[in-house]
Scaffold this motif. Structure first.
Motif, PDB file in Angstrom:
ATOM      1  N   HIS A  36      86.515  67.042  46.347  1.00 41.88           N
ATOM      2  CA  HIS A  36      87.247  66.479  45.223  1.00 41.88           C
ATOM      3  C   HIS A  36      86.331  66.453  44.016  1.00 41.88           C
ATOM      4  CE1 HIS A  36      88.295  62.900  42.740  1.00 41.88           C
ATOM      5  NE2 HIS A  36      89.471  63.482  42.787  1.00 41.88           N
ATOM      6  N   ASN A  37      86.803  67.016  42.900  1.00 41.86           N
ATOM      7  CA  ASN A  37      86.044  66.989  41.659  1.00 41.86           C
ATOM      8  C   ASN A  37      86.280  65.638  40.988  1.00 41.86           C
ATOM      9  OD1 ASN A  37      84.868  67.290  39.188  1.00 41.86           O
ATOM     10  ND2 ASN A  37      86.004  69.136  38.624  1.00 41.86           N
ATOM     11  N   PRO A  38      85.248  64.819  40.849  1.00 43.45           N
ATOM     12  CA  PRO A  38      85.435  63.473  40.324  1.00 43.45           C
ATOM     13  C   PRO A  38      85.616  63.383  38.817  1.00 43.45           C
ATOM     14  CG  PRO A  38      83.143  63.831  40.778  1.00 43.45           C
ATOM     15  CD  PRO A  38      83.877  65.064  41.251  1.00 43.45           C
ATOM     16  N   SER A  43      83.120  57.322  34.404  1.00 47.34           N
ATOM     17  CA  SER A  43      84.554  57.161  34.583  1.00 47.34           C
ATOM     18  C   SER A  43      84.783  56.089  35.650  1.00 47.34           C
ATOM     19  CB  SER A  43      85.196  58.476  35.025  1.00 47.34           C
ATOM     20  OG  SER A  43      84.761  58.835  36.325  1.00 47.34           O
ATOM     21  N   ARG A  44      86.045  55.742  35.883  1.00 43.18           N
ATOM     22  CA  ARG A  44      86.364  54.759  36.924  1.00 43.18           C
ATOM     23  C   ARG A  44      85.898  55.245  38.286  1.00 43.18           C
ATOM     24  NH1 ARG A  44      92.115  53.023  37.445  1.00 43.18           N
ATOM     25  NH2 ARG A  44      92.170  55.130  38.209  1.00 43.18           N
ATOM     26  N   PHE A  45      86.008  56.559  38.515  1.00 46.91           N
ATOM     27  CA  PHE A  45      85.563  57.108  39.790  1.00 46.91           C
ATOM     28  C   PHE A  45      84.084  56.828  40.014  1.00 46.91           C
ATOM     29  CE2 PHE A  45      83.323  60.208  42.233  1.00 46.91           C
ATOM     30  CZ  PHE A  45      84.031  60.202  43.418  1.00 46.91           C
ATOM     31  N   TRP A  46      83.267  57.156  39.032  1.00 48.07           N
ATOM     32  CA  TRP A  46      81.824  56.975  39.183  1.00 48.07           C
ATOM     33  C   TRP A  46      81.461  55.504  39.316  1.00 48.07           C
ATOM     34  CZ3 TRP A  46      79.265  60.749  41.016  1.00 48.07           C
ATOM     35  CH2 TRP A  46      79.648  62.056  40.737  1.00 48.07           C
ATOM     36  N   ASN A  47      82.203  54.633  38.637  1.00 47.73           N
ATOM     37  CA  ASN A  47      81.983  53.200  38.806  1.00 47.73           C
ATOM     38  C   ASN A  47      82.306  52.774  40.231  1.00 47.73           C
ATOM     39  OD1 ASN A  47      81.199  52.869  36.145  1.00 47.73           O
ATOM     40  ND2 ASN A  47      83.235  52.269  35.443  1.00 47.73           N
ATOM     41  N   ALA A  48      83.408  53.293  40.778  1.00 48.29           N
ATOM     42  CA  ALA A  48      83.788  52.962  42.162  1.00 48.29           C
ATOM     43  C   ALA A  48      82.758  53.507  43.149  1.00 48.29           C
ATOM     44  CB  ALA A  48      85.173  53.515  42.474  1.00 48.29           C
ATOM     45  N   PHE A  49      82.307  54.743  42.932  1.00 47.35           N
ATOM     46  CA  PHE A  49      81.300  55.336  43.817  1.00 47.35           C
ATOM     47  C   PHE A  49      80.018  54.507  43.792  1.00 47.35           C
ATOM     48  CE2 PHE A  49      77.699  58.236  44.528  1.00 47.35           C
ATOM     49  CZ  PHE A  49      78.006  58.666  45.809  1.00 47.35           C
ATOM     50  N   ALA A  50      79.567  54.139  42.605  1.00 54.74           N
ATOM     51  CA  ALA A  50      78.352  53.327  42.482  1.00 54.74           C
ATOM     52  C   ALA A  50      78.549  51.956  43.131  1.00 54.74           C
ATOM     53  CB  ALA A  50      77.965  53.166  41.016  1.00 54.74           C
ATOM     54  N   ALA A  51      79.709  51.360  42.946  1.00 54.40           N
ATOM     55  CA  ALA A  51      79.974  50.036  43.532  1.00 54.40           C
ATOM     56  C   ALA A  51      79.978  50.105  45.051  1.00 54.40           C
ATOM     57  CB  ALA A  51      81.306  49.491  43.019  1.00 54.40           C
ATOM     58  N   PHE A  52      80.636  51.114  45.624  1.00 55.69           N
ATOM     59  CA  PHE A  52      80.648  51.240  47.080  1.00 55.69           C
ATOM     60  C   PHE A  52      79.258  51.526  47.630  1.00 55.69           C
ATOM     61  CE2 PHE A  52      85.311  51.864  46.952  1.00 55.69           C
ATOM     62  CZ  PHE A  52      85.645  50.944  47.940  1.00 55.69           C
ATOM     63  N   PRO A  90      83.959  64.565  49.263  1.00 55.87           N
ATOM     64  CA  PRO A  90      82.970  64.148  50.229  1.00 55.87           C
ATOM     65  C   PRO A  90      82.314  62.816  49.880  1.00 55.87           C
ATOM     66  CG  PRO A  90      81.874  65.540  48.667  1.00 55.87           C
ATOM     67  CD  PRO A  90      83.322  65.406  48.218  1.00 55.87           C
ATOM     68  N   TRP A  91      82.846  62.131  48.918  1.00 57.29           N
ATOM     69  CA  TRP A  91      82.161  60.978  48.341  1.00 57.29           C
ATOM     70  C   TRP A  91      81.906  59.835  49.315  1.00 57.29           C
ATOM     71  CZ3 TRP A  91      79.725  62.907  44.576  1.00 57.29           C
ATOM     72  CH2 TRP A  91      80.253  64.013  43.922  1.00 57.29           C
ATOM     73  N   PRO A  92      82.810  59.497  50.238  1.00 57.76           N
ATOM     74  CA  PRO A  92      82.441  58.472  51.228  1.00 57.76           C
ATOM     75  C   PRO A  92      81.273  58.915  52.118  1.00 57.76           C
ATOM     76  CG  PRO A  92      84.818  58.660  51.101  1.00 57.76           C
ATOM     77  CD  PRO A  92      84.246  59.814  50.303  1.00 57.76           C
ATOM     78  N   MET A  93      81.239  60.209  52.467  1.00 62.63           N
ATOM     79  CA  MET A  93      80.118  60.730  53.259  1.00 62.63           C
ATOM     80  C   MET A  93      78.809  60.609  52.491  1.00 62.63           C
ATOM     81  SD  MET A  93      81.317  64.237  55.175  1.00 62.63           S
ATOM     82  CE  MET A  93      79.773  64.445  56.081  1.00 62.63           C
ATOM     83  N   LEU A  94      78.857  60.982  51.220  1.00 66.65           N
ATOM     84  CA  LEU A  94      77.636  60.937  50.415  1.00 66.65           C
ATOM     85  C   LEU A  94      77.173  59.506  50.182  1.00 66.65           C
ATOM     86  CD1 LEU A  94      78.461  63.803  47.895  1.00 66.65           C
ATOM     87  CD2 LEU A  94      76.972  63.890  49.902  1.00 66.65           C
ATOM     88  N   ALA A  95      78.108  58.579  49.988  1.00 68.18           N
ATOM     89  CA  ALA A  95      77.738  57.167  49.814  1.00 68.18           C
ATOM     90  C   ALA A  95      77.093  56.620  51.085  1.00 68.18           C
ATOM     91  CB  ALA A  95      78.963  56.334  49.438  1.00 68.18           C
TER      92      ALA A  95
END
Length: 180
Positions: A36-38, A43-52, A90-95
């Motif tokens: 998925h291209n974030p 953006s909200r996506f990057w904020n969510a990724f950083a928060a998780f 792949p963002w949950p995997m990367l987190a």
């Protein structure tokens, strides 16, 4: 070289084979599913990724004791599982991989082989869980949450089977032959 020394080396080699297999499986899951291209940063996506990721690092860094079971456990898996319903592959995997790397290398200061293994097995457990979750109709959205029991239960089950199974194998491989 005596047969005892050779046997010990072969038994020790099994752990490296397991680490390689878990790493390869994690790489297959990471690379075989479309990414998925974030979008642009920030953006909200990057904020969510950083928060998780931050919540995962904090959750995995601390243990609490379950007195009746005489075990210590962390709750680092909770943000991993939650991120699957909010962040596309792949963002949950990367987190989860970033979490294991940070916590094991810098907080717990584990040996390199354990950092590598834990990073790969967290990523594999989350990645396979994501595949199962989405295959069973689980929705992923940053905008709208829709809970479906069967996909979520399958995600949790997959995560724990892969996580505990791989760790159990690692413990078994690294301790077998010690008392012989």
């Amino acid at each position: 070289m005596t047969s005892g020394i050779l046997r010990e080396r072969l038994l020790g080699l099994r752990i490296y084979v397991l680490v390689g297999a878990v790493t390869a499986a994690s790489a297959v899951v990471l690379l075989s599913v479309s990414w998925h291209n974030p979008g642009p940063f920030p953006s909200r996506f990057w904020n969510a990724f950083a928060a998780f990721t931050l919540l995962s690092v904090i959750s995995d860094s601390f243990f609490f004791r379950i007195p009746f079971a005489r075990v210590n456990t962390s709750v680092g898996f909770i943000p991993f599982l939650a991120s699957v319903a909010i962040l596309e592959h792949p963002w949950p995997m990367l987190a989860s991989g970033l979490t294991a790397l940070i916590v094991d290398a810098f907080v717990r200061r584990k040996p390199t082989i354990r950092v590598w293994f834990n990073t790969a097995q967290y990523m594999l457990a989350v990645g396979l869980g994501t595949v199962v979750y989405q295959s069973l109709g689980g929705t992923v959205s940053l905008d709208e949450f829709s809970f479906s029991l069967i996909p979520f239960a399958a995600l949790v089950l997959t995560f724990f089977i892969v996580n505990h199974g791989s760790v159990s194998l690692a413990v078994s491989f690294s301790s077998s032959g010690v008392d012989t």
